[in-house]
Scaffold this active site. Structure first.
Site, PDB file in Angstrom:
ATOM      1  N   HIS A 115      -8.541  -1.061 -14.830  1.00  0.00           N
ATOM      2  CA  HIS A 115      -8.914  -2.346 -15.424  1.00  0.00           C
ATOM      3  C   HIS A 115     -10.176  -2.168 -16.257  1.00  0.00           C
ATOM      4  CE1 HIS A 115     -11.297  -6.243 -15.105  1.00  0.00           C
ATOM      5  NE2 HIS A 115     -10.290  -6.535 -15.889  1.00  0.00           N
ATOM      6  N   SER A 116     -10.168  -2.669 -17.483  1.00  0.00           N
ATOM      7  CA  SER A 116     -11.351  -2.696 -18.345  1.00  0.00           C
ATOM      8  C   SER A 116     -11.971  -1.303 -18.450  1.00  0.00           C
ATOM      9  CB  SER A 116     -12.341  -3.736 -17.804  1.00  0.00           C
ATOM     10  OG  SER A 116     -13.325  -4.054 -18.746  1.00  0.00           O
ATOM     11  N   MET A 117     -13.218  -1.118 -18.020  1.00  0.00           N
ATOM     12  CA  MET A 117     -13.849   0.199 -18.089  1.00  0.00           C
ATOM     13  C   MET A 117     -13.032   1.243 -17.335  1.00  0.00           C
ATOM     14  SD  MET A 117     -17.679   1.373 -16.850  1.00  0.00           S
ATOM     15  CE  MET A 117     -17.258   1.449 -15.102  1.00  0.00           C
ATOM     16  N   GLY A 119      -9.909   1.398 -17.225  1.00  0.00           N
ATOM     17  CA  GLY A 119      -8.850   1.808 -18.139  1.00  0.00           C
ATOM     18  C   GLY A 119      -9.344   2.828 -19.148  1.00  0.00           C
ATOM     19  N   HIS A 288      -9.759 -12.087 -18.546  1.00  0.00           N
ATOM     20  CA  HIS A 288     -10.042 -10.672 -18.352  1.00  0.00           C
ATOM     21  C   HIS A 288      -9.757 -10.195 -16.926  1.00  0.00           C
ATOM     22  CE1 HIS A 288     -11.696  -6.841 -19.361  1.00  0.00           C
ATOM     23  NE2 HIS A 288     -12.767  -6.944 -18.584  1.00  0.00           N
TER      24      HIS A 288
END
Length: 325
Positions: A115-117, A119, A288
């Site tokens: 997820h996010s960072m 990823g 998000h």
């Protein structure tokens, strides 16, 4: 006081075996949570910036039970140790953390959900070690976070100056003490799209009891400017090294609105690169943290991907261990 944290659970999920993970590293421990059977197909779950492995608490129980999910607290987050004094938090250092954990687990091949960072870490790791990665799921992440070349060295200087100023602060200035409800309010204000339940889930591993109340466990230094960023060209070069099938799930009111801004063209080129390699890119309604706030919107997509790209493939040899932890 922290008993309130430990009582928070997602009530509608299927029961799944859970144990704690602890991997020794030169500066302490990398910790996390393990879900699923000992012989399950290995899946590493990487959280976003300033979160912890609790971000997967509501999603993992909805995913295929044939997998063994290891959700990691990255360095400086959750229950994992902070990096040593004077050391920067950089993307390559996080990728090295993953390499250490995979070595400790003795995984030769595995899948990644980021997820996010997390990823972005998954994208770089999958490019550097393509032979180790079966499949990649990006949750509201592009896999890379490029910067305009003309901004790179300004950002590097800013990060160094911020680090220097941080090192001049006293211990009292570096760590604030809250009541539990005050910490809830603080995290909610910083992440307004998080539901109250999601906030309390993240605080399970995100707080520690101290004299006078509670303090956030995350290292304040993660807030300092990241001094090592890639250009679009470098990101696309890394992208070309990924061999595993990928599922990219983007939230309509997520990363794109929070972080992309004037750099939309760069991120559009990354998405096009995924499409050119016939990876699946899906955009869904949500924010998000939709995977945590509303996991039922994400779980079917991830489950179908894991079933078709991982679980239908032959498993590792029977005499090859899945993990020693």
């Amino acid at each position: 006081m922290l008993q309130a944290l430990k009582g928070v659970r997602h009530l509608s999920v299927r029961a799944m075996k859970q144990t704690e993970l602890s991997v020794p590293v030169p500066w302490g421990q990398l910790r996390g949570r393990i879900w699923g059977p000992d012989d399950g197909r290995p899946v590493l779950c990487l959280h976003g910036w300033s979160d912890n492995c609790g971000t997967f608490n509501t999603l993992i129980p909805l995913l295929p039970k044939e997998c063994r999910y290891v959700a990691l607290d990255l360095s400086g987050h959750g229950s994992s140790s902070h990096r040593p004094p004077g050391v920067f938090y950089t993307p390559p250092a996080y990728v090295m953390d993953v390499r250490r954990v995979i070595d400790a687990l003795q995984w030769s091949r595995f899948s990644i959900i980021g997820h996010s960072m997390g990823g972005n870490i998954a994208g770089t790791f999958s490019s550097l070690y393509p032979e180790m990665v079966d499949a990649v799921v990006l949750l509201d992440s592009y896999g890379f976070f490029p910067i305009n070349q003309e901004e790179m060295f300004k950002v590097m200087r800013k990060g160094m100056d911020e680090q220097l100023q941080f090192e001049k602060k006293t211990t009292e200035e570096k760590k604030r003490v809250y009541t539990y409800e005050g910490a809830v309010e603080r995290l909610s204000a910083a992440n307004p799209t998080l539901s109250e339940q999601s906030v309390r889930i993240l605080l399970e591993r995100g707080l520690v009891q101290v004299e006078g109340g509670v303090a956030f466990t995350r290292d304040v230094r993660i807030n300092l400017k990241n001094i090592l960023r890639n250009t679009l060209g470098q990101s696309l070069q890394l992208h070309s090294g990924i061999k595993a099938p990928m599922l990219v799930i983007l939230a309509e009111d997520g990363f794109n609105k929070l972080f992309v801004g004037e750099d939309e063209n760069m991120f559009s080129r990354i998405i096009q690169a995924y499409k050119d390699k016939e990876h699946k890119v899906v955009k869904i309604p949500g924010d998000h943290h939709i995977h945590l706030n509303n996991p039922v919107a994400v779980a079917p997509l991830v489950s179908d991907f894991l079933m078709t790209k991982v679980l239908t493939r032959p498993a590792r040899r029977a005499n090859e261990p899945t993990s020693k932890i």
